[in-house]
Design a protein around this motif. Structure first.
Motif, short mmCIF file in Angstrom:
data_model
loop_
_atom_site.label_atom_id
_atom_site.label_comp_id
_atom_site.label_asym_id
_atom_site.label_seq_id
_atom_site.Cartn_x
_atom_site.Cartn_y
_atom_site.Cartn_z
N MET A 1 11.80 38.06 33.54
CA MET A 1 13.15 38.16 32.98
C MET A 1 13.08 38.97 31.71
N ASP A 2 13.99 39.93 31.59
CA ASP A 2 14.09 40.75 30.40
C ASP A 2 15.49 40.61 29.83
N VAL A 3 15.63 40.87 28.54
CA VAL A 3 16.92 40.89 27.88
C VAL A 3 17.31 42.34 27.65
N ILE A 4 18.47 42.73 28.15
CA ILE A 4 19.02 44.05 27.89
C ILE A 4 20.02 43.87 26.74
N ALA A 5 19.67 44.41 25.58
CA ALA A 5 20.46 44.18 24.37
C ALA A 5 21.77 44.93 24.42
N GLY A 6 22.83 44.25 24.07
CA GLY A 6 24.13 44.88 23.86
C GLY A 6 24.37 45.10 22.38
N ARG A 7 23.76 44.21 21.57
CA ARG A 7 23.89 44.31 20.11
C ARG A 7 22.62 43.74 19.48
N VAL A 8 22.09 44.46 18.50
CA VAL A 8 20.94 43.99 17.73
C VAL A 8 21.32 44.04 16.27
N GLU A 9 21.13 42.94 15.58
CA GLU A 9 21.47 42.85 14.16
C GLU A 9 20.20 42.48 13.40
N LEU A 10 19.84 43.29 12.41
CA LEU A 10 18.71 42.95 11.55
C LEU A 10 19.20 41.96 10.50
N LEU A 11 18.46 40.87 10.33
CA LEU A 11 18.84 39.85 9.35
C LEU A 11 18.04 40.06 8.08
N LYS A 12 18.65 39.82 6.93
CA LYS A 12 18.01 40.04 5.65
C LYS A 12 17.09 38.87 5.31
N LYS A 13 16.07 39.15 4.49
CA LYS A 13 15.12 38.11 4.07
C LYS A 13 15.82 36.99 3.31
N ASP A 14 16.81 37.32 2.48
CA ASP A 14 17.48 36.28 1.70
C ASP A 14 18.61 35.61 2.47
N ASP A 15 18.77 36.00 3.75
CA ASP A 15 19.74 35.35 4.62
C ASP A 15 19.27 33.92 4.87
N GLU A 16 20.15 33.04 5.25
CA GLU A 16 19.78 31.66 5.55
C GLU A 16 18.81 31.59 6.71
N ALA A 17 18.71 32.67 7.49
CA ALA A 17 17.83 32.69 8.64
C ALA A 17 16.45 33.24 8.32
N SER A 18 16.11 33.39 7.03
CA SER A 18 14.84 34.01 6.68
C SER A 18 13.64 33.12 6.99
N THR A 19 13.85 31.84 7.20
CA THR A 19 12.79 30.97 7.67
C THR A 19 13.23 30.38 8.99
N MET A 20 12.31 30.24 9.90
CA MET A 20 12.64 29.75 11.24
C MET A 20 13.21 28.34 11.12
N GLN A 21 14.41 28.14 11.62
CA GLN A 21 15.05 26.83 11.62
C GLN A 21 15.18 26.37 13.07
N PRO A 22 14.24 25.57 13.58
CA PRO A 22 14.32 25.14 14.97
C PRO A 22 15.57 24.32 15.24
N GLN A 23 16.08 24.45 16.45
CA GLN A 23 17.20 23.63 16.88
C GLN A 23 16.69 22.26 17.24
N ARG A 24 17.50 21.25 17.08
CA ARG A 24 17.10 19.89 17.41
C ARG A 24 18.09 19.28 18.38
N ASP A 25 17.56 18.42 19.26
CA ASP A 25 18.45 17.67 20.17
C ASP A 25 19.13 16.55 19.44
#
Length: 120
Positions: A96-120
């Motif tokens: 399975m491959d992902v064909i990108a329709g949109r790619v957004e680069l996230l900034k280091k100081d963005d809230e996503a700069s550290t991996m935040q795993p999802q939880r059940d």
């Protein structure tokens, strides 16, 4: 009823390379994501998944494909494609491959700069 084939990923780029194909440029890269749950003994279980992504130039993906580099945080929205192939030993496989329709680069100081795993 409409059909829907959509995937959204937020993770870190592993490998990345830009190639030319039929006078178009494509950036093939991998994205790693994490998902965590807690087992019955209250231990964290982290599931790591790797995705192969193709982003083609000239679409709404990203202005410069060369900005997608190893270690960068990205958000990818696209569709899944199943690819079938035969190994050198004659074994039929699929990927399975992902064909990108949109790619957004996230900034280091963005809230996503550290991996935040999802939880059940």
């Amino acid at each position: 009823m409409e059909f829907l084939n959509k995937i959204e990923l937020k993770g870190v780029v592993g490998r990345a390379e830009v190639n030319s194909f039929n006078n178009s440029q494509v950036c093939n890269f991998s994205v790693v994501t994490e998902y965590s749950t807690i087992d019955k003994e209250r231990n964290a279980i982290i599931e790591t998944s790797w995705f192969n992504v193709s982003a083609w130039a000239g679409r709404d993906t990203i202005a410069d494909l060369y900005t997608i580099q190893k270690g960068a945080w990205v958000r990818v929205v696209g569709r899944l494609r199943v690819r079938k192939y035969t190994t050198q030993t004659g074994e039929e496989r699929s990927a399975m491959d992902v064909i990108a329709g949109r790619v957004e680069l996230l900034k280091k100081d963005d809230e996503a700069s550290t991996m935040q795993p999802q939880r059940d």
